[in-house]
Every structure is written in structure tokens, then in C-alpha cells.
Design a protein around this motif. Structure first.
Motif, short mmCIF file in Angstrom:
data_model
loop_
_atom_site.label_atom_id
_atom_site.label_comp_id
_atom_site.label_asym_id
_atom_site.label_seq_id
_atom_site.Cartn_x
_atom_site.Cartn_y
_atom_site.Cartn_z
N THR A 44 0.83 -1.21 0.00
CA THR A 44 0.00 0.00 0.00
C THR A 44 0.86 1.26 0.00
N LEU A 45 1.91 1.26 0.81
CA LEU A 45 2.82 2.40 0.86
C LEU A 45 3.57 2.56 -0.47
N GLN A 46 3.92 1.43 -1.08
CA GLN A 46 4.60 1.48 -2.38
C GLN A 46 3.73 2.15 -3.43
N ALA A 48 1.31 4.26 -2.79
CA ALA A 48 1.13 5.67 -2.43
C ALA A 48 2.34 6.51 -2.85
N ARG A 49 3.53 5.94 -2.73
CA ARG A 49 4.74 6.67 -3.08
C ARG A 49 4.98 6.70 -4.58
N HIS A 50 4.61 5.62 -5.24
CA HIS A 50 4.86 5.51 -6.69
C HIS A 50 3.58 5.06 -7.39
N SER A 53 2.87 2.14 -10.22
CA SER A 53 3.98 1.20 -10.28
C SER A 53 3.47 -0.23 -10.24
N SER A 66 -2.36 -4.87 -6.91
CA SER A 66 -2.63 -3.44 -7.09
C SER A 66 -4.09 -3.19 -7.45
#
Length: 218
Positions: A44-46, A48-50, A53, A66
Motif C-alpha cells: 500500500t505504501l509502495q 502511495a509513493r509511486h 507502479s 494493485s
């Protein structure tokens, strides 16, 4: 009256019905669910940051983390414009289940209210994971590998806590208005009927998933 009931329906005995077995299974399942919750949080953080992706668990269009993570079903708790990913709640809940499993292994006899809350909590975790599975199969039309792992872990976790609640914690009590249910559950565990139910349960789940999206695993 209590002694009479116990004479009529003996308690299940043996290693499989004791705290070592039941709470070890609960601990392993809860620990697995906790690891999965951490992995889902990281994914989830991945995202949010990218944004946009590709995640490591995005295998194909049908087997995709995703797709599930970007759906509204993955964030049920909302505070206005802010939302809390379900995976974060999973970390908190499964940490509690791990702690309770360790207490059970230490042969701590939990208060009746806490044993009931533990069972209800495991039921709530099971209901959520099955709801998310139904949403993935019929609404989102994509399966999340981590979510499948969480579903398997919460299923076994619920089975283990139910087993421990009946055979170790002695709930429901063999007297009072729940005496008939208590006798039925004790008899089922004593005769090993729970093993048959557990196996059939897991087989049916596997068959349903493969029937709906078996091609996604090929």
C-alpha cells in the motif's frame, strides 16, 4: 447438575484438545496473518509513493494486488477525506491474536469475557477476509495473492480459537441455557468431527477459487 452433565458428555482429552496444540496452531496462523498484513501495508505504501507502479505480486490481470489495493474495498475506515488501509488494522488485530495465543500456550486461563471476545474477534477477521474474497471474485474481478494468504490464515486461526475456546477455556459452559450447545460441541471435538468439517471447509474454498479463477494461476 454440573457433575451430571460432565458425566453424560465427557470433556475431550488428549494432546490435540489441549492448550499446547490448539494455541500453537492459533499462534502460527496469527503470525502468518500478521506477516501478510505487514506485506500488504508495504505494498500500500509502495503504491502511495509511486502511483501506477507494478507490484511484485502483480502476476497478471486476474492475479493482481494493485487492482485490489486501489479499490475502495481496501479502505473501509474513513475519516472525512482521510482513509485507513485495512492492512494497517490487520497489523493491530493480528498482534493482539498473537499475544493471546502466547498467553494460551503459557496455560493462562483467560476470563470468560476475554475468551468470548477473542472468539468474536477471530470471527470478525474471518468475515472480513471472506467478504474481501467475494468482492475480489465477483466485483473487482481480480485476486490478490496476499489476500488469499490472509484468508487461509484467518480460516485456520478461527478454527484454532474455536477449538481452544471449547476444549481449553470450557466455553460455552456445560450448564445453563447453552448446555445443549456445549454438549454438542464437546461431543463433536471428542469424536473428531471437527477434523472432517475443517478439511471439507478448506477443500470447498479451494474448489470455489479454482472454479472461478483457476486460469489466473496458470
Amino acid at each position: 447438575m454440573n457433575a451430571e452433565i460432565r458425566m453424560q458428555e465427557p470433556d475431550p482429552v488428549g494432546l490435540r484438545h489441549g492448550p499446547l496444540w490448539t494455541y500453537t496452531i492459533a499462534l502460527l496462523a496469527s503470525a502468518a496473518a500478521l506477516v501478510v498484513s505487514f506485506a500488504l501495508s508495504a505494498e500500500t505504501l509502495q503504491l502511495a509513493r509511486h502511483p501506477g507502479s507494478k507490484l511484485a505480486c502483480d502476476v497478471n490481470s486476474r492475479l493482481s494486488c494493485s487492482s485490489v489495493a486501489l479499490s475502495w474495498q481496501s479502505e473501509l475506515v474513513r475519516f472525512g477525506d482521510l482513509s485507513l488501509p485495512n492492512a494497517f488494522l490487520g497489523i493491530a488485530a493480528e498482534s493482539v491474536f498473537v499475544t493471546l495465543s502466547v498467553l494460551g500456550l503459557a496455560r493462562v486461563r483467560l476470563p470468560a469475557w476475554l475468551s468470548r471476545c477473542t472468539w468474536l474477534g477471530s470471527l470478525a477477521a474471518l468475515a472480513y477476509s471472506y467478504w474481501l474474497l467475494s468482492q475480489s471474485l465477483f466485483v473487482i474481478r481480480a485476486l490478490c495473492p496476499w489476500c488469499l494468504g490472509l484468508m487461509a490464515a484467518t480460516t485456520i486461526q478461527f478454527m484454532a480459537f474455536t477449538h481452544a475456546t471449547v476444549t481449553v477455556q470450557g466455553l460455552p459452559r456445560p450448564e445453563g441455557r447453552w448446555s445443549a450447545l456445549s454438549a454438542f460441541l464437546r461431543r463433536s471435538y471428542r469424536l473428531g468431527f471437527d477434523l472432517m468439517v475443517d478439511v471439507v471447509w478448506l477443500v470447498v474454498l479451494t474448489v470455489v477459487i479454482l472454479a472461478m479463477d483457476g486460469s489466473a494461476f496458470l
